[in-house]
Design an enzyme around this catalytic site. Structure first.
Site, PDB file in Angstrom:
ATOM      1  N   GLU A   1     -25.416  19.645   2.457  1.00  0.00           N
ATOM      2  CA  GLU A   1     -26.407  20.323   1.613  1.00  0.00           C
ATOM      3  C   GLU A   1     -27.823  19.864   1.953  1.00  0.00           C
ATOM      4  OE1 GLU A   1     -25.111  19.777  -2.453  1.00  0.00           O
ATOM      5  OE2 GLU A   1     -23.713  21.423  -2.278  1.00  0.00           O
TER       6      GLU A   1
ATOM      7  N   GLU B   1     -17.181  24.138  -0.350  1.00  0.00           N
ATOM      8  CA  GLU B   1     -16.885  23.479  -1.630  1.00  0.00           C
ATOM      9  C   GLU B   1     -16.716  24.574  -2.681  1.00  0.00           C
ATOM     10  OE1 GLU B   1     -19.747  20.444  -2.634  1.00  0.00           O
ATOM     11  OE2 GLU B   1     -19.791  19.674  -0.589  1.00  0.00           O
TER      12      GLU B   1
HETATM   13  C1  GAL Z   1     -22.179  19.203  -4.044  1.00  0.00           C
HETATM   14  C2  GAL Z   1     -22.111  18.185  -2.929  1.00  0.00           C
HETATM   15  C3  GAL Z   1     -20.873  17.343  -3.025  1.00  0.00           C
HETATM   16  C4  GAL Z   1     -20.712  16.844  -4.407  1.00  0.00           C
HETATM   17  C5  GAL Z   1     -20.655  18.001  -5.362  1.00  0.00           C
HETATM   18  C6  GAL Z   1     -20.472  17.570  -6.793  1.00  0.00           C
HETATM   19  O1  GAL Z   1     -23.472  19.642  -4.257  1.00  0.00           O
HETATM   20  O2  GAL Z   1     -22.133  18.786  -1.662  1.00  0.00           O
HETATM   21  O3  GAL Z   1     -20.977  16.258  -2.136  1.00  0.00           O
HETATM   22  O4  GAL Z   1     -21.787  16.017  -4.689  1.00  0.00           O
HETATM   23  O5  GAL Z   1     -21.848  18.713  -5.280  1.00  0.00           O
HETATM   24  O6  GAL Z   1     -21.584  16.960  -7.328  1.00  0.00           O
END
Ligand code: GAL
Length: 662
Positions: free
Chosen positions: A145, A306
């Protein structure tokens, strides 16, 4: 294209090694084919400078591989280890008030630091060489990110020099910068680039031209931070894919540029949102638009790196997804162009900041409701996903989405609540409600495949874009331009040659002779019999020069003022919307445009089901999604064949799949 449809973000370094095989078995049983690993694991890969420990990761990769699970490796550059910071405190970023961030979170590094980059190069050279020939490793995710947690951007001496060098490349001479920025205002003329500040804390606002270039610079800086990593990976692992996990409408970086050197985009989709309080979650249309934007970055299908798989939370928690919701959101991602969905995270972690950001498995590691629901979803989707891999939506309408327009309006939003992304969403929502698919495109894209282009808030205008719009319309396109079109040039300086909206006034058949920032009022709008229409935040006061008025303001001192207009030009038509439409006005406009441009709703179903298409070579695939807690009836249009056993009404938070031979 890779033949993998589902996966999970896996952190073997958080758990005892004797648990890994249980995880691998459970992943196989669930139908997962890939994990992403190691994007935060720097200290486990290189605990001391030059001392590499890849064994544990190799064992994890090989074990998972034995169970048919491939690996995408993350470059661990978001987490600079304490041993680097101890020796080189200047790798830590400095905020606009001159305060250095402390060690302890992630992304605390300055993106321009040569010292930090040299550490990253050493690790990545070794890391990529170590795994280039491993048969279970398929590719890489750069950092994580990028741009996230950068607060108000780094203002350290290294970034300031990099900014000044960037300005020299852009303007050549400081005299040219002075001329184009108009630094005569408030005696800000510079004798050399070294005098130009970063927009650090000051008692008044900085120059809008400086502020826009600062945002451009920072975006380029972060793209450069990704590029040196890509160069190493391409050199050492030529057969591997490279991607990055984007964040939908995140706007610190120009995502078109960040996406450019990647094989494909990945996206992080968290439907219940992050830390908003109260937590409204995101509307189905807002979820849809972020997925469509991800598809639009390269006009290509993408991965979800994700996908939410449980309640979210760091210090406070989000709502627990109701039965069916995780499945529904997964189906929505696939429907809008994800060829592979990776769930965040495999197992809820017991340690660290994200103890309550829940994964597929709970803390206990025992499969429960979420595991069961997602396993079922995978068994429904996986068998058909190969059929439409790579297939886009076949949208005939598009929204022109542009990062620089957003940045310039962030600098001067006019109305305190005017927000470029929210205004884009108002238009998107109306088409979403009608199940008419839209693409997101940049100004550089070929406009000719589209029957309709909506270009909200083209505040910065160039002669090239004016010409491109004009030839699109004259060639038969339907174009919508809106309030604040053509106000400034690319240096963020007001254009003065003509009345607004500049040369586009010829295309639109109008002139804007005055305007009103609707600070404390909305204006009622009349358009035929429609009710509840209003103009919000801004109203252009328009003199028609050939255009026809479609809707007018119906109260106040400029009652009768045209607020939506249309003008024929060549074979096409150009519409103008001199305000931010409320939902009802946007819907009325969408209905008009759908008819005018000859766009086809995917299904004429009015009761709130979301219908999405992926257009394969010979067949179309339709997803019908129910985002509500009540069952909804759905009668498939003629020719639609159900793709699974389930048929009939769409259950609460459920979905149906159909196919149509063309
Ligand atoms: C995303 C990030 C993950 C984890 C997730 C939950 O933004 O890529 O590494 O932090 O949020 O907070």
């Amino acid at each position: 294209m890779l033949d993998i449809q589902f996966g999970a973000d896996y952190y073997p370094e958080h758990w005892p090694e004797d648990r890994w095989e249980t995880d691998a078995k459970l992943m196989r049983e669930m139908g997962l084919g890939v994990v992403r690993m190691a994007e935060f694991a720097w200290t486990r890969l290189e605990p001391r400078e030059g001392e590499f420990h890849f064994d544990w990761l190799r064992r994890a990769i090989n074990l998972l591989g034995k169970y048919g699970v491939k690996t995408v490796l993350g470059t661990p550059t978001p987490t600079p280890p304490a041993w680097i910071v101890e020796n080189h405190p200047d790798v830590l970023a400095v905020n606009s008030r001159g305060m250095r961030v402390s060690f302890g979170g992630r992304h605390h590094n300055c993106q321009s630091s040569r010292v930090y980059r040299s550490h990253a190069v050493r690790l990545l050279e070794a890391f990529t060489k170590e795994f280039r020939d491993n048969p279970h490793v398929i590719g890489w995710q750069t950092d994580n990110e990028l741009g996230n947690s950068h607060d108000d951007l780094c203002h350290c001496p290294s970034c300031r020099t990099a900014f000044q060098d960037w300005l020299r490349d852009r303007y050549g001479t400081v005299e040219e910068l002075n001329r184009r920025w108009g630094t005569v205002f408030w005696s800000q003329e510079y004798d050399s680039f070294r005098q130009v500040p970063t927009p650090a804390w000051n008692v008044t606002a900085h120059s809008p031209s400086l502020l826009l270039d600062w945002k451009r610079f920072h975006s380029d800086l972060v793209c450069g931070f990704q590029q040196f990593q890509i160069d190493i990976i391409r050199k050492n692992c030529p057969s591997h894919i490279i991607t990055h996990n984007f964040m939908g409408f995140f706007d610190l970086l120009d995502y078109y540029k960040l996406a450019e050197p990647l094989d494909f985009v990945s996206h992080d989709q968290y439907p219940t949102g992050f830390f908003d309080n109260p937590q409204p979650g995101k509307t189905p249309s807002a979820l849809a638009s972020s997925l469509d934007l991800m598809r639009g970055l390269k006009n290509k299908t993408f991965w979800i790196m994700e996908q939410q798989s449980g309640p979210t939370g760091w210090t406070i928690l989000g709502r627990t997804p109701e039965p069916g919701q995780l499945s529904l959101w997964t189906a929505q991602s696939v429907a809008r162009g994800a060829d592979c969905v990776v769930f965040f995270r495999w197992r809820t972690c017991a340690v660290g900041t994200e103890q309550y950001w829940h994964g597929i498995l709970p803390h206990s590691g025992r499969p429960g409701r979420r595991y069961g629901e997602l396993k079922e979803t995978i068994s429904r989707l996986k068998p058909v996903m190969g059929e439409f891999r790579g297939a886009l939506s076949g949208a005939e309408g598009a929204i022109l989405y542009d990062y620089e327009q957003n940045w310039s309006l962030e600098i001067q939003p006019h109305h305190p609540e005017l927000d470029y992304i929210k205004q884009v969403q108002v238009y998107y929502d109306a088409f979403h409600a009608r199940n008419v698919p839209l693409d997101f495109i940049s100004g550089d894209r070929d406009f000719s495949p589209y029957k309709l282009i909506i270009a909200p808030l083209i505040y910065l205008m160039t002669p090239e874009l004016e010409d491109k719009f004009a030839s699109y319309v004259k060639g038969g396109g339907r174009l919508v331009l809106t309030m604040r079109t053509g106000v400034k040039n690319n240096d963020n300086v007001c254009l003065t040659e003509r009345e607004l909206p500049g040369r586009s006034g010829d295309l639109l058949g109008l002139e804007i002779t005055d305007y009103d920032c609707l600070r404390d009022i909305n204006r009622a709008v009349s358009w035929a019999e429609a009710t509840g229409l209003s103009a919000e935040k801004w109203c252009d006061i328009i003199t028609l020069r050939g255009a026809e008025s479609l809707a007018e303001i119906s109260d106040g001192w400029y009652r009768g003022n045209p607020v939506v207009t249309v003008n024929g030009a060549g074979k096409g038509k150009a519409c103008y919307v001199g305000t931010e439409p409320n939902g009802a006005l946007a819907l009325k406009l969408a209905d008009y445009l759908i008819g005018e441009a000859g766009l086809e709703p995917l299904a004429r179903q009015a009761d709130g089901l979301e219908v999405i298409r992926r257009r394969g070579a010979e067949r179309d695939y339709y997803f019908v999604l129910n985002h509500g807690p009540e069952e909804k009836g759905f009668t498939p249009p003629a020719g639609w064949e159900p793709l699974s056993r389930e048929n009939g009404a769409v259950p609460p938070y459920g979905f149906r799949l159909f196919t149509l031979r063309r």
